[in-house]
Scaffold this motif. Structure first.
Motif, PDB file in Angstrom:
ATOM      1  N   ARG A  21       0.823  -1.218   0.000  1.00  0.00           N
ATOM      2  CA  ARG A  21       0.000   0.000   0.000  1.00  0.00           C
ATOM      3  C   ARG A  21       0.853   1.262   0.000  1.00  0.00           C
ATOM      4  NH1 ARG A  21      -4.702  -0.201   4.440  1.00  0.00           N
ATOM      5  NH2 ARG A  21      -2.956  -0.070   5.892  1.00  0.00           N
ATOM      6  N   THR A  22       2.075   1.155   0.521  1.00  0.00           N
ATOM      7  CA  THR A  22       2.903   2.369   0.612  1.00  0.00           C
ATOM      8  C   THR A  22       4.078   2.350  -0.372  1.00  0.00           C
ATOM      9  OG1 THR A  22       4.054   1.372   2.478  1.00  0.00           O
ATOM     10  CG2 THR A  22       2.310   2.939   3.003  1.00  0.00           C
ATOM     11  N   ARG A  23       4.049   1.402  -1.313  1.00  0.00           N
ATOM     12  CA  ARG A  23       5.099   1.376  -2.339  1.00  0.00           C
ATOM     13  C   ARG A  23       4.827   2.495  -3.339  1.00  0.00           C
ATOM     14  NH1 ARG A  23       5.587  -0.911  -7.235  1.00  0.00           N
ATOM     15  NH2 ARG A  23       3.669  -2.119  -7.045  1.00  0.00           N
ATOM     16  N   ILE A  24       5.814   3.380  -3.511  1.00  0.00           N
ATOM     17  CA  ILE A  24       5.638   4.513  -4.417  1.00  0.00           C
ATOM     18  C   ILE A  24       5.769   4.026  -5.856  1.00  0.00           C
ATOM     19  CG2 ILE A  24       6.677   6.706  -5.160  1.00  0.00           C
ATOM     20  CD1 ILE A  24       7.187   7.297  -2.210  1.00  0.00           C
ATOM     21  N   ARG A  25       4.705   4.196  -6.613  1.00  0.00           N
ATOM     22  CA  ARG A  25       4.683   3.709  -8.000  1.00  0.00           C
ATOM     23  C   ARG A  25       5.011   4.833  -8.972  1.00  0.00           C
ATOM     24  NH1 ARG A  25       1.044   1.324  -4.862  1.00  0.00           N
ATOM     25  NH2 ARG A  25       0.801  -0.933  -4.974  1.00  0.00           N
ATOM     26  N   ARG A  26       4.434   5.985  -8.723  1.00  0.00           N
ATOM     27  CA  ARG A  26       4.644   7.129  -9.620  1.00  0.00           C
ATOM     28  C   ARG A  26       5.959   7.802  -9.238  1.00  0.00           C
ATOM     29  NH1 ARG A  26       4.666   9.114 -13.896  1.00  0.00           N
ATOM     30  NH2 ARG A  26       4.576  11.370 -14.100  1.00  0.00           N
ATOM     31  N   THR A  82       3.852  17.377   4.610  1.00  0.00           N
ATOM     32  CA  THR A  82       4.487  17.960   3.433  1.00  0.00           C
ATOM     33  C   THR A  82       5.361  19.137   3.820  1.00  0.00           C
ATOM     34  OG1 THR A  82       2.497  17.418   2.181  1.00  0.00           O
ATOM     35  CG2 THR A  82       4.045  18.931   1.140  1.00  0.00           C
ATOM     36  N   MET A 140       7.711  21.076  -8.082  1.00  0.00           N
ATOM     37  CA  MET A 140       8.092  21.596  -6.762  1.00  0.00           C
ATOM     38  C   MET A 140       9.152  20.699  -6.145  1.00  0.00           C
ATOM     39  SD  MET A 140       4.345  22.453  -5.200  1.00  0.00           S
ATOM     40  CE  MET A 140       3.123  23.305  -6.205  1.00  0.00           C
ATOM     41  N   TYR A 192      10.178  19.083  -2.681  1.00  0.00           N
ATOM     42  CA  TYR A 192       9.463  18.792  -1.432  1.00  0.00           C
ATOM     43  C   TYR A 192      10.054  17.580  -0.744  1.00  0.00           C
ATOM     44  CZ  TYR A 192       7.140  15.328  -4.460  1.00  0.00           C
ATOM     45  OH  TYR A 192       6.886  14.306  -5.346  1.00  0.00           O
ATOM     46  N   SER A 234       8.027  14.724   1.552  1.00  0.00           N
ATOM     47  CA  SER A 234       6.702  14.385   2.069  1.00  0.00           C
ATOM     48  C   SER A 234       6.688  12.960   2.599  1.00  0.00           C
ATOM     49  CB  SER A 234       5.626  14.574   0.996  1.00  0.00           C
ATOM     50  OG  SER A 234       5.831  13.704  -0.075  1.00  0.00           O
ATOM     51  N   MET A 243       3.891   9.813   4.154  1.00  0.00           N
ATOM     52  CA  MET A 243       2.526   9.341   4.354  1.00  0.00           C
ATOM     53  C   MET A 243       2.570   8.166   5.331  1.00  0.00           C
ATOM     54  SD  MET A 243      -0.180   7.940   1.528  1.00  0.00           S
ATOM     55  CE  MET A 243      -0.250   9.454   0.601  1.00  0.00           C
ATOM     56  N   SER A 300       5.490   5.826   3.873  1.00  0.00           N
ATOM     57  CA  SER A 300       6.302   6.065   2.678  1.00  0.00           C
ATOM     58  C   SER A 300       6.865   7.481   2.760  1.00  0.00           C
ATOM     59  CB  SER A 300       5.470   5.903   1.404  1.00  0.00           C
ATOM     60  OG  SER A 300       4.331   6.721   1.462  1.00  0.00           O
ATOM     61  N   LYS A 323       8.677  10.464   0.182  1.00  0.00           N
ATOM     62  CA  LYS A 323       8.995  10.862  -1.195  1.00  0.00           C
ATOM     63  C   LYS A 323       9.714  12.209  -1.132  1.00  0.00           C
ATOM     64  CE  LYS A 323       6.683  10.832  -5.722  1.00  0.00           C
ATOM     65  NZ  LYS A 323       5.425  10.630  -6.449  1.00  0.00           N
TER      66      LYS A 323
HETATM   67  C1  LIG Z   1       4.204  19.626  -2.467  1.00  0.00           C
HETATM   68  C2  LIG Z   1       3.818  18.545  -3.442  1.00  0.00           C
HETATM   69  C3  LIG Z   1       3.255  18.894  -4.635  1.00  0.00           C
HETATM   70  C4  LIG Z   1       2.893  17.906  -5.564  1.00  0.00           C
HETATM   71  N1  LIG Z   1       2.282  18.281  -6.711  1.00  0.00           N
HETATM   72  C5  LIG Z   1       1.854  17.352  -7.559  1.00  0.00           C
HETATM   73  C6  LIG Z   1       1.108  17.710  -8.724  1.00  0.00           C
HETATM   74  O1  LIG Z   1       0.837  18.887  -8.970  1.00  0.00           O
HETATM   75  N2  LIG Z   1       0.692  16.727  -9.558  1.00  0.00           N
HETATM   76  C7  LIG Z   1       0.955  15.420  -9.290  1.00  0.00           C
HETATM   77  O2  LIG Z   1       0.521  14.559 -10.058  1.00  0.00           O
HETATM   78  N3  LIG Z   1       1.646  15.042  -8.205  1.00  0.00           N
HETATM   79  C8  LIG Z   1       2.094  15.974  -7.343  1.00  0.00           C
HETATM   80  N4  LIG Z   1       2.776  15.592  -6.219  1.00  0.00           N
HETATM   81  C9  LIG Z   1       3.082  14.176  -6.034  1.00  0.00           C
HETATM   82  C10 LIG Z   1       1.861  13.449  -5.431  1.00  0.00           C
HETATM   83  O3  LIG Z   1       1.915  13.589  -4.012  1.00  0.00           O
HETATM   84  C11 LIG Z   1       1.835  11.964  -5.755  1.00  0.00           C
HETATM   85  O4  LIG Z   1       3.049  11.358  -5.362  1.00  0.00           O
HETATM   86  C12 LIG Z   1       1.623  11.705  -7.252  1.00  0.00           C
HETATM   87  O5  LIG Z   1       0.517  12.456  -7.720  1.00  0.00           O
HETATM   88  C13 LIG Z   1       1.396  10.240  -7.537  1.00  0.00           C
HETATM   89  O6  LIG Z   1       0.151   9.845  -6.988  1.00  0.00           O
HETATM   90  P1  LIG Z   1      -0.273   8.314  -7.118  1.00  0.00           P
HETATM   91  O7  LIG Z   1      -1.581   8.147  -6.427  1.00  0.00           O
HETATM   92  O8  LIG Z   1      -0.134   7.873  -8.540  1.00  0.00           O
HETATM   93  O9  LIG Z   1       0.884   7.679  -6.215  1.00  0.00           O
HETATM   94  P2  LIG Z   1       1.422   6.194  -6.087  1.00  0.00           P
HETATM   95  O10 LIG Z   1       2.868   6.201  -6.374  1.00  0.00           O
HETATM   96  O11 LIG Z   1       0.509   5.244  -6.831  1.00  0.00           O
HETATM   97  O12 LIG Z   1       1.156   6.005  -4.544  1.00  0.00           O
HETATM   98  C14 LIG Z   1       1.405   4.743  -3.946  1.00  0.00           C
HETATM   99  C15 LIG Z   1       1.850   4.970  -2.538  1.00  0.00           C
HETATM  100  O13 LIG Z   1       3.020   5.779  -2.579  1.00  0.00           O
HETATM  101  C16 LIG Z   1       3.038   6.652  -1.475  1.00  0.00           C
HETATM  102  N5  LIG Z   1       3.086   8.061  -1.936  1.00  0.00           N
HETATM  103  C17 LIG Z   1       2.606   8.593  -3.071  1.00  0.00           C
HETATM  104  N6  LIG Z   1       2.852   9.913  -3.135  1.00  0.00           N
HETATM  105  C18 LIG Z   1       3.507  10.220  -1.998  1.00  0.00           C
HETATM  106  C19 LIG Z   1       4.015  11.403  -1.476  1.00  0.00           C
HETATM  107  N7  LIG Z   1       3.938  12.588  -2.132  1.00  0.00           N
HETATM  108  N8  LIG Z   1       4.626  11.379  -0.268  1.00  0.00           N
HETATM  109  C20 LIG Z   1       4.736  10.222   0.418  1.00  0.00           C
HETATM  110  N9  LIG Z   1       4.269   9.055  -0.033  1.00  0.00           N
HETATM  111  C21 LIG Z   1       3.651   9.053  -1.225  1.00  0.00           C
HETATM  112  C22 LIG Z   1       1.785   6.373  -0.659  1.00  0.00           C
HETATM  113  O14 LIG Z   1       2.099   5.467   0.376  1.00  0.00           O
HETATM  114  C23 LIG Z   1       0.872   5.761  -1.668  1.00  0.00           C
HETATM  115  O15 LIG Z   1      -0.085   4.938  -1.059  1.00  0.00           O
HETATM  116  C24 LIG Z   1       3.135  16.544  -5.265  1.00  0.00           C
HETATM  117  C25 LIG Z   1       3.715  16.206  -4.055  1.00  0.00           C
HETATM  118  C26 LIG Z   1       4.037  17.187  -3.150  1.00  0.00           C
HETATM  119  C27 LIG Z   1       4.629  16.781  -1.817  1.00  0.00           C
END
Ligand SMILES: Cc1cc2nc3c(=O)[nH]c(=O)nc-3n(C[C@H](O)[C@H](O)[C@H](O)COP(=O)(O)OP(=O)(O)OC[C@H]3O[C@@H](n4cnc5c(N)ncnc54)[C@H](O)[C@@H]3O)c2cc1C
Length: 213
Positions: A4-9, A80, A96, A98, A100, A102, A156, A158
């Motif tokens: 659940r906390t694996r960062i994919r994007r 954040t 940005m 950052y 962050s 979760m 997680s 990031k």
């Molecule tokens: C200040 C700030 C601004 C951002 N602006 C944008 C934006 O404008 N557009 C955009 O698309 N994204 C932005 N992001 C990144 C955003 O937070 C997500 O990481 C991104 O949108 C991917 O989302 P997802 O659901 O596909 O993540 P996935 O990678 O599918 O998420 C899977 C797991 O990864 C972890 N995760 C995901 N994102 C974060 C994170 N930011 N911090 C900690 N753990 C994380 C969580 O545990 C989550 O359950 C921003 C982040 C920050 C901190």
């Protein structure tokens, strides 16, 4: 890290290091805590402080958020720290800087001496140096305040700290690109309008960090 906390994007921005989690939490004053009530998610900004392997939160015992957290419902806390703006040559690649975090889990309500200790940690974290000179909380104030601890078990982190990631064909465009760093600072203390004359600002204010993030 769990599935659940694996960062994919943009997984290259994932940081699998508990020390980085701690440093983010120790720099933060606010967490956004999300709960689901009657099918509707609500994400609320709440002051937070780290105590070892747990995140402490406190608030009104009467609030929906704290009633829900105290019931053992699942929650998600996001922290954040915004470090800067990334100016790329296109809007698409602009972003940005950052750090962050979760945290997923369920919180536990604290009571008795654990609650008092957690409140002291929260106060000292928000207002370093001040706990020692504040009057003790009353029974009524303690009753009106709920304190919960969220374990730092499933989380997680990031971190975005890179250069503008422009397309190769955009790099010769006559457009300025770079990073605009952001710092978070305290201003000059301003006495309360009703402050009795002759009370100087406490010395510990001089030691407050110029920026916490
Ligand atoms: C200040 C700030 C601004 C951002 N602006 C944008 C934006 O404008 N557009 C955009 O698309 N994204 C932005 N992001 C990144 C955003 O937070 C997500 O990481 C991104 O949108 C991917 O989302 P997802 O659901 O596909 O993540 P996935 O990678 O599918 O998420 C899977 C797991 O990864 C972890 N995760 C995901 N994102 C974060 C994170 N930011 N911090 C900690 N753990 C994380 C969580 O545990 C989550 O359950 C921003 C982040 C920050 C901190």
């Amino acid at each position: 890290m769990t599935e659940r906390t694996r960062i994919r994007r943009l997984p290259q921005k994932a940081v699998d290091d508990r020390a980085v989690l701690y440093s983010i939490l120790d720099s933060a004053l606010v967490a956004h805590v999300a709960i689901v009530d009657d099918g509707q998610p609500y994400a609320l900004p709440i002051g937070c402080a780290r105590d070892g392997d747990q995140l402490l939160l406190h608030g009104s015992s009467a609030s929906r958020l704290f009633k829900t957290l105290s019931s053992g419902a699942p929650c998600c806390a996001t922290i954040t720290l915004l470090d800067g703006m990334v100016l790329a040559r296109s809007a698409f690649e602009s972003s940005m800087h950052y750090r962050s975090a979760m945290i997923l889990g369920t919180a536990t309500e604290l009571s008795g001496s654990d609650k008092q200790r957690a409140l002291d940690i929260l106060t000292e974290s928000f207002l370093p140096g001040r706990r020692a000179e504040l009057r003790a909380s009353t029974e009524q104030e303690l009753k009106a305040t709920s304190v919960v601890a969220l374990p730092l078990a499933e989380f997680s982190v990031k971190v975005s700290a890179g250069e503008p990631d422009d397309l190769p064909q955009d790099k010769d465009l006559p457009i300025w690109a770079g990073i605009v760093p952001m710092v978070h600072t305290f201003g000059t203390p301003r006495p309360a309008a009703d402050l009795a004359p002759g009370i100087a600002p406490p010395a510990y204010l001089d030691k407050w960090p110029s920026g916490r993030a």
